[in-house]
Design a protein around this motif. Structure first.
Motif, PDB file in Angstrom:
ATOM      1  N   GLY A 167       0.828  -1.203   0.000  1.00 58.53           N
ATOM      2  CA  GLY A 167       0.000   0.000   0.000  1.00 58.53           C
ATOM      3  C   GLY A 167       0.861   1.251   0.000  1.00 58.53           C
ATOM      4  N   TRP A 168       0.333   2.330  -0.576  1.00 61.55           N
ATOM      5  CA  TRP A 168       1.168   3.526  -0.731  1.00 61.55           C
ATOM      6  C   TRP A 168       1.523   4.202   0.596  1.00 61.55           C
ATOM      7  CZ3 TRP A 168      -1.072   7.876   1.120  1.00 61.55           C
ATOM      8  CH2 TRP A 168      -2.467   7.988   1.097  1.00 61.55           C
ATOM      9  N   PRO A 169       0.685   4.187   1.660  1.00 61.26           N
ATOM     10  CA  PRO A 169       1.135   4.826   2.908  1.00 61.26           C
ATOM     11  C   PRO A 169       2.377   4.156   3.493  1.00 61.26           C
ATOM     12  CG  PRO A 169      -1.258   4.533   2.928  1.00 61.26           C
ATOM     13  CD  PRO A 169      -0.726   3.734   1.786  1.00 61.26           C
ATOM     14  N   THR A 170       2.387   2.828   3.528  1.00 62.11           N
ATOM     15  CA  THR A 170       3.548   2.112   4.067  1.00 62.11           C
ATOM     16  C   THR A 170       4.751   2.258   3.150  1.00 62.11           C
ATOM     17  OG1 THR A 170       2.059   0.509   5.102  1.00 62.11           O
ATOM     18  CG2 THR A 170       4.363  -0.118   4.903  1.00 62.11           C
ATOM     19  N   ALA A 171       4.501   2.264   1.841  1.00 62.70           N
ATOM     20  CA  ALA A 171       5.605   2.431   0.893  1.00 62.70           C
ATOM     21  C   ALA A 171       6.317   3.757   1.121  1.00 62.70           C
ATOM     22  CB  ALA A 171       5.083   2.344  -0.543  1.00 62.70           C
ATOM     23  N   LEU A 172       5.552   4.822   1.358  1.00 60.75           N
ATOM     24  CA  LEU A 172       6.169   6.120   1.636  1.00 60.75           C
ATOM     25  C   LEU A 172       6.924   6.095   2.951  1.00 60.75           C
ATOM     26  CD1 LEU A 172       3.325   8.591   0.528  1.00 60.75           C
ATOM     27  CD2 LEU A 172       5.310   7.812  -0.777  1.00 60.75           C
ATOM     28  N   LEU A 173       6.397   5.392   3.943  1.00 60.10           N
ATOM     29  CA  LEU A 173       7.044   5.327   5.252  1.00 60.10           C
ATOM     30  C   LEU A 173       8.374   4.584   5.195  1.00 60.10           C
ATOM     31  CD1 LEU A 173       6.912   5.830   8.311  1.00 60.10           C
ATOM     32  CD2 LEU A 173       5.621   3.690   8.516  1.00 60.10           C
ATOM     33  N   LEU A 174       8.469   3.578   4.351  1.00 62.24           N
ATOM     34  CA  LEU A 174       9.682   2.762   4.294  1.00 62.24           C
ATOM     35  C   LEU A 174      10.918   3.567   3.895  1.00 62.24           C
ATOM     36  CD1 LEU A 174       8.331  -0.540   2.682  1.00 62.24           C
ATOM     37  CD2 LEU A 174       9.081  -0.183   5.044  1.00 62.24           C
ATOM     38  N   TRP A 175      10.715   4.691   3.201  1.00 60.91           N
ATOM     39  CA  TRP A 175      11.867   5.482   2.777  1.00 60.91           C
ATOM     40  C   TRP A 175      12.532   6.217   3.940  1.00 60.91           C
ATOM     41  CZ3 TRP A 175      13.815   3.730  -1.257  1.00 60.91           C
ATOM     42  CH2 TRP A 175      13.033   3.284  -2.317  1.00 60.91           C
ATOM     43  N   SER A 176      11.955   6.128   5.127  1.00 57.18           N
ATOM     44  CA  SER A 176      12.600   6.733   6.296  1.00 57.18           C
ATOM     45  C   SER A 176      13.939   6.079   6.601  1.00 57.18           C
ATOM     46  CB  SER A 176      11.687   6.650   7.514  1.00 57.18           C
ATOM     47  OG  SER A 176      11.397   5.299   7.834  1.00 57.18           O
ATOM     48  N   VAL A 177      14.176   4.891   6.026  1.00 57.37           N
ATOM     49  CA  VAL A 177      15.453   4.224   6.259  1.00 57.37           C
ATOM     50  C   VAL A 177      16.628   5.074   5.769  1.00 57.37           C
ATOM     51  CG1 VAL A 177      15.430   2.955   4.057  1.00 57.37           C
ATOM     52  CG2 VAL A 177      16.669   2.031   6.021  1.00 57.37           C
ATOM     53  N   LEU A 178      16.418   5.885   4.718  1.00 59.00           N
ATOM     54  CA  LEU A 178      17.484   6.758   4.229  1.00 59.00           C
ATOM     55  C   LEU A 178      17.852   7.807   5.266  1.00 59.00           C
ATOM     56  CD1 LEU A 178      16.236   7.336   0.555  1.00 59.00           C
ATOM     57  CD2 LEU A 178      17.931   5.681   1.368  1.00 59.00           C
ATOM     58  N   SER A 179      16.852   8.373   5.916  1.00 56.84           N
ATOM     59  CA  SER A 179      17.103   9.379   6.947  1.00 56.84           C
ATOM     60  C   SER A 179      17.790   8.761   8.156  1.00 56.84           C
ATOM     61  CB  SER A 179      15.794  10.046   7.381  1.00 56.84           C
ATOM     62  OG  SER A 179      15.150  10.647   6.288  1.00 56.84           O
ATOM     63  N   VAL A 180      17.374   7.558   8.515  1.00 56.46           N
ATOM     64  CA  VAL A 180      17.996   6.886   9.664  1.00 56.46           C
ATOM     65  C   VAL A 180      19.479   6.672   9.405  1.00 56.46           C
ATOM     66  CG1 VAL A 180      18.063   4.740  10.991  1.00 56.46           C
ATOM     67  CG2 VAL A 180      15.866   5.781  10.411  1.00 56.46           C
ATOM     68  N   ALA A 181      19.836   6.258   8.188  1.00 60.64           N
ATOM     69  CA  ALA A 181      21.247   6.044   7.850  1.00 60.64           C
ATOM     70  C   ALA A 181      22.037   7.343   7.981  1.00 60.64           C
ATOM     71  CB  ALA A 181      21.367   5.488   6.432  1.00 60.64           C
ATOM     72  N   GLY A 182      21.463   8.440   7.498  1.00 57.02           N
ATOM     73  CA  GLY A 182      22.149   9.723   7.610  1.00 57.02           C
ATOM     74  C   GLY A 182      22.296  10.175   9.049  1.00 57.02           C
ATOM     75  N   ILE A 183      21.262   9.980   9.851  1.00 61.38           N
ATOM     76  CA  ILE A 183      21.319  10.379  11.261  1.00 61.38           C
ATOM     77  C   ILE A 183      22.410   9.607  11.989  1.00 61.38           C
ATOM     78  CG2 ILE A 183      20.061  10.240  13.460  1.00 61.38           C
ATOM     79  CD1 ILE A 183      17.501  10.840  11.810  1.00 61.38           C
ATOM     80  N   VAL A 184      22.517   8.303  11.733  1.00 61.21           N
ATOM     81  CA  VAL A 184      23.542   7.489  12.389  1.00 61.21           C
ATOM     82  C   VAL A 184      24.935   7.992  12.028  1.00 61.21           C
ATOM     83  CG1 VAL A 184      24.576   5.193  12.469  1.00 61.21           C
ATOM     84  CG2 VAL A 184      22.093   5.441  12.596  1.00 61.21           C
TER      85      VAL A 184
END
Length: 435
Positions: A167-184
């Motif tokens: 579903g598109w809501p979860t698909a959009l949420l999954l891209w938060s992994v990019l931000s998590v990598a940058g934050i780390v």
């Protein structure tokens, strides 16, 4: 002049800083592009029109314009490294909020994403100017632009297939992994600097690196806090102090603003509707349309390096003609021969990435101090993104009113012609300013 210890230490690890900037860049465009392959689904599920759903890509661009001076305040208060960490954290929070049910939450999360990315937009050129040797600025800026487009490529290519599964809501949420990598990465980098006793704010406001002052000028000491006061950094309607008036009286920053504005209009206007346009014109399904649209992001990765190379081996007018010609080919070709869209998108990708590199390389070259670089970055990005913010709703409204894509594409052809004139004028003004 001998650099301060902090400055010297900062320049001793440029590759670590570069890696941090490139990882952060993955989150500075991808979250904006992610909804575009599923815009039609979002509109249908939430029962909203084309112009309204386009706000999901327009709102971040509007935040770039409105909040750029505030971003300068965050940078001044926290220092570049911490400011970039704040930017990535904000993108993560906004991505989570955007995934909540209802268009109101989606729009709120999108606004948070745009506000957070604004900080990253302003701080990255400052970091590049501060830590990168002048002869490497174009290459590093090219790497940064290439990574911006890599993030856009991933989200453009994979959001639709993910949406088909979860579903598109979860698909959009999954891209938060990019931000998590940058934050780390930036969290580790900031902790490392603090353990080494390096104060990021002192580095930013400290002495200029050797050779960074204006030609013929003696490099100044520490910059005054007023140099980075947000009141001296401009948005679309600047009100500035006398200290900032020096670069505002020069033609190059204003030409760069207009050039960048035309470019953002074309880029965000086309990017917002490209998956929908390709589906309508070529009869492609959602996944295939998203894959074709991703060409615009993917080829831009190569374009970010090709244009800096061209500027090194060819006269300036060749670069102007190449970038302008590619933009015109994209718009005219899409309007008149859509069956060859992959060719036009490839040329347009080179134009977009190359134009971005050229604008911000010229900005860095013409700036006479770190504070002036921040001010010019705020001016160019604030005004430029204000122009680009109207593109998505305007093109969506034209399409809805006419029932076809001819009128929106015709408008983009006109903007591409104006862009060609502005880019040539910026190069000429830069050349005469050096005399």
């Amino acid at each position: 002049m001998t650099p301060t210890p902090a400055s010297a230490a900062g320049r001793a690890v440029p590759w670590l800083l570069l890696a941090g900037v490139l990882v952060a860049a993955l989150s500075l465009r991808g979250p904006i592009i992610a909804p575009t392959p599923v815009l039609r689904d979002i509109g249908e599920d939430l029962a909203i029109g084309s112009a309204t759903v386009a706000l999901l890509t327009t709102a971040p661009v509007l935040m770039f314009a409105v909040l750029t001076p505030l971003a300068a305040l965050v940078i001044r208060r926290s220092g570049p490294e911490l400011a970039l960490l704040v930017s990535l954290s904000g993108v993560l929070v906004g991505t989570v909020v955007r995934a909540l049910p209802g268009f109101g939450w989606m729009l709120t999360g999108t606004i948070v994403i745009g506000a957070a990315i604004t900080i990253g937009n302003v701080v990255v050129p400052v970091v590049i100017r501060r830590d990168v040797p002048p002869d490497r600025v174009s290459i590093v800026t090219g790497a940064y632009v290439a990574t911006l487009n890599a993030g856009s490529l991933l989200t453009s290519l994979l959001t639709a297939p993910l949406a088909a599964v979860v579903g598109w809501p979860t698909a959009l949420l999954l891209w938060s992994v990019l931000s998590v990598a940058g934050i780390v990465l930036w969290g580790l980098h900031l902790a490392r600097e603090r353990r080494a006793g390096i104060d990021a704010d002192e580095r930013f406001s400290g002495e200029l690196s050797p050779g960074r002052g204006a030609p013929g000028e003696q490099s100044p000491g520490k910059a005054s806090p007023e140099d980075l006061d947000p009141r001296t950094l401009t948005g679309p309607m600047p009100v500035v102090s006398a200290r900032a008036a020096s670069f505002l009286r020069r033609p190059v920053p204003w030409l760069l603003l207009a050039t960048f504005g035309a470019q953002t209009f074309m880029f965000y206007g086309l990017t917002t509707w490209l998956p929908v346009l390709t589906g309508d014109v070529l009869g492609l399904d959602r996944t295939a349309a998203g894959a074709l649209a991703s060409v615009f992001q993917g080829v831009a990765i190569a374009g970010a390096f090709l244009v800096p190379l061209l500027t090194r081996i060819a006269p300036a007018w060749v670069t102007v003609v190449a970038i302008s010609g590619c933009w015109l080919a994209l718009m005219i070709g899409t309007l008149t021969a859509p069956s060859l869209l992959v060719v036009w998108l490839s040329l347009g990708a080179i134009a977009h990435a190359g134009g971005f590199v050229v604008v911000f390389s010229l900005l860095v070259q013409v700036a006479r101090s770190d504070a002036e670089a921040a001010g010019m970055s705020a001016l160019v990005q604030g005004g430029g993104y204000a122009i680009g913010a109207v593109a998505g709703p305007l093109l969506g409204g034209l399409h809805e009113a006419t029932g076809a894509w001819s009128a929106p594409l015709g408008l983009l052809v006109g903007i591409a012609a104006v862009y060609a004139v502005l880019l040539g004028a910026a190069f000429l003004a830069m050349r005469f300013s050096r005399r």
